[in-house]
Write an enzyme that holds these catalytic residues in place. Structure first.
Site, PDB file in Angstrom:
ATOM      1  NE  ARG A  27       2.947 -44.692  -7.699  1.00  0.00           N
ATOM      2  CZ  ARG A  27       3.289 -44.795  -8.988  1.00  0.00           C
ATOM      3  NH1 ARG A  27       3.382 -43.715  -9.737  1.00  0.00           N
ATOM      4  NH2 ARG A  27       3.508 -45.967  -9.532  1.00  0.00           N
ATOM      5  CG  ASP A  54      10.933 -52.282  -3.242  1.00  0.00           C
ATOM      6  OD1 ASP A  54      11.679 -52.407  -2.266  1.00  0.00           O
ATOM      7  OD2 ASP A  54      11.350 -52.278  -4.413  1.00  0.00           O
ATOM      8  CG  HIS A 100       8.733 -54.837  -5.329  1.00  0.00           C
ATOM      9  ND1 HIS A 100       7.809 -53.829  -5.331  1.00  0.00           N
ATOM     10  CD2 HIS A 100       8.268 -55.756  -4.431  1.00  0.00           C
ATOM     11  CE1 HIS A 100       6.841 -54.127  -4.468  1.00  0.00           C
ATOM     12  NE2 HIS A 100       7.096 -55.288  -3.915  1.00  0.00           N
ATOM     13  CG  ASP A 122       1.892 -47.868  -6.463  1.00  0.00           C
ATOM     14  OD1 ASP A 122       2.034 -47.739  -7.690  1.00  0.00           O
ATOM     15  OD2 ASP A 122       2.719 -47.434  -5.645  1.00  0.00           O
ATOM     16  CG  ASP A 123       0.474 -46.283 -11.370  1.00  0.00           C
ATOM     17  OD1 ASP A 123       0.291 -47.515 -11.461  1.00  0.00           O
ATOM     18  OD2 ASP A 123       1.199 -45.648 -12.154  1.00  0.00           O
ATOM     19  CG  ASP A 201       7.955 -52.891 -18.851  1.00  0.00           C
ATOM     20  OD1 ASP A 201       9.184 -52.769 -18.725  1.00  0.00           O
ATOM     21  OD2 ASP A 201       7.190 -51.903 -18.852  1.00  0.00           O
ATOM     22  CB  SER A 232       8.346 -43.728 -17.156  1.00  0.00           C
ATOM     23  OG  SER A 232       7.015 -43.757 -16.712  1.00  0.00           O
TER      24      SER A 232
END
Length: 357
Positions: A27, A54, A100, A122-123, A201, A232
């Site tokens: 991204r 990654d 990762h 990153d988001d 998670d 997701s």
């Protein structure tokens, strides 16, 4: 009259170094994440930013490289396909993410030998007091073995469900929130040998990993996610994530007394607060337009009753290993029509039932 004299602030040289590990892939919007981190960090020395990439995506690599020496850019070397069970073929992305994470956390704690790290994806966009929050919470994490993480995220942090005027409020939660979180090297020592191949998670949320420990989380989130595109596929994004309020008022956490979050103290005052609040029925809560402003308690008696109430109130109603999102001892604290509400089990609660899902 002036209060007691403040202890002198820790000098720049004494303050702990807490790297921010940013996990990136393909991204190029990682720019939005990095811009805010670099704008708000109070010190480059105390908060080095390490971007672990990654996927080998060229455009994203160019964006990261454009920051020059402001960030360290490391690259996950193994980009090979992962052999997954046939029924998990569509989950290949989750296997890559787990691989990762394992590599990147290994770099931070083994290769660079940091003692703690903040993990960000990153988001995420961070709040102005993101660094202040983690700096203040680190000593708590170091001193209280009943805590295993500090998170910037409130799972039920939608604007209408938080008290934005109490942005300094912090809680303990038995639910691992992620989404901008701090861990110690000691925790990585414990998790690394058994790190899972996928769905890391939810694995963290299993009793075998959590081992009865809690995280600290804020009333108002210190991160927000802008990444609808991801593994997701935006399922939670449109329903919940895009409505999470990002804190915009700087709270000087390092000058506040956070000792109320220590387990013994917290249980004493929080449980007293919850179980002394008058019990109401959901109908009263929904029709009563805030005439009385004191906190109230809604009681649930089982899994179905919890889910029905959560759904009716707009709370996240999923449970992981029996733990509700943002829950502590089964209690979920939120705001409804300007009123503090505790969605709580009976006071003789004895523990989570992992069969609740």
């Amino acid at each position: 009259t002036p209060g007691p004299p403040r202890p002198p602030a820790a000098t720049e040289a004494e303050a702990p170094v807490i790297p921010v590990l940013v996990l990136a892939c393909d991204r190029s919007s990682v720019r939005r994440c990095l811009d805010k981190l670099l704008r708000y960090r109070p010190s480059a020395r105390r908060f080095p930013v390490i971007v672990s990439q990654d996927c080998g995506h060229a455009e994203t690599a160019r964006v990261i490289a454009s920051y020059g020496r402001a960030v360290a850019h490391i690259r996950q070397p193994d980009l090979s396909d992962i052999a997954v069970p046939p029924e998990h073929r569509k989950f290949q992305g989750y296997y890559r993410i787990s691989r990762h994470y394992r590599w990147a956390l290994g770099q931070v704690f083994r290769t660079f030998r940091y003692r703690a790290a903040i993990v960000v994806e990153d988001d995420l966009e961070v709040a102005p007091d993101f660094f202040e929050y983690f700096q203040a919470a680190l000593p708590l994490l170091q001193r209280d073995p009943s805590l295993w993480c500090v998170s910037a995220w409130n799972d039920n942090g939608k604007e209408a469900m938080v008290d934005a005027g109490r942005a300094e409020l912090l809680y303990r939660t038995d639910f691992f929130p992620g989404l901008g979180w701090l861990l110690l090297a000691e925790l990585w020592d414990e998790l690394e040998p058994k790190w899972p191949p996928a769905f890391w998670d939810d694995w963290m949320r299993q009793p075998e990993q959590r081992r009865g420990r809690s995280c600290v989380r804020p009333e108002v989130s210190r991160t927000m996610t802008f990444g609808r595109k991801g593994v997701s596929h935006g399922q939670f994004f449109d329903q919940y994530l895009k409505f999470i309020k990002l804190n915009d008022r700087f709270v000087p956490f390092t000058q506040l007394d956070l000792s109320y979050l220590k387990k013994e103290e917290y249980e004493r005052f929080f449980l007293q607060q919850v179980y002394s609040a008058p019990e109401v029925k959901i109908e009263e809560l929904q029709k009563d337009a805030g005439t009385d402003s004191g906190p109230v308690r809604l009681q649930y008696r089982g899994r179905d009753s919890f889910k029905a109430l959560a759904k009716a109130l707009g709370l996240m109603d999923d449970l992981k290993s029996g733990v509700p999102r943002a829950g502590y001892r089964g209690i979920v604290s939120f705001v409804c029509r300007g009123r503090r509400v505790f969605l709580a089990p009976p006071s003789d609660w004895t523990g989570y039932d992992p069969s609740w899902s």
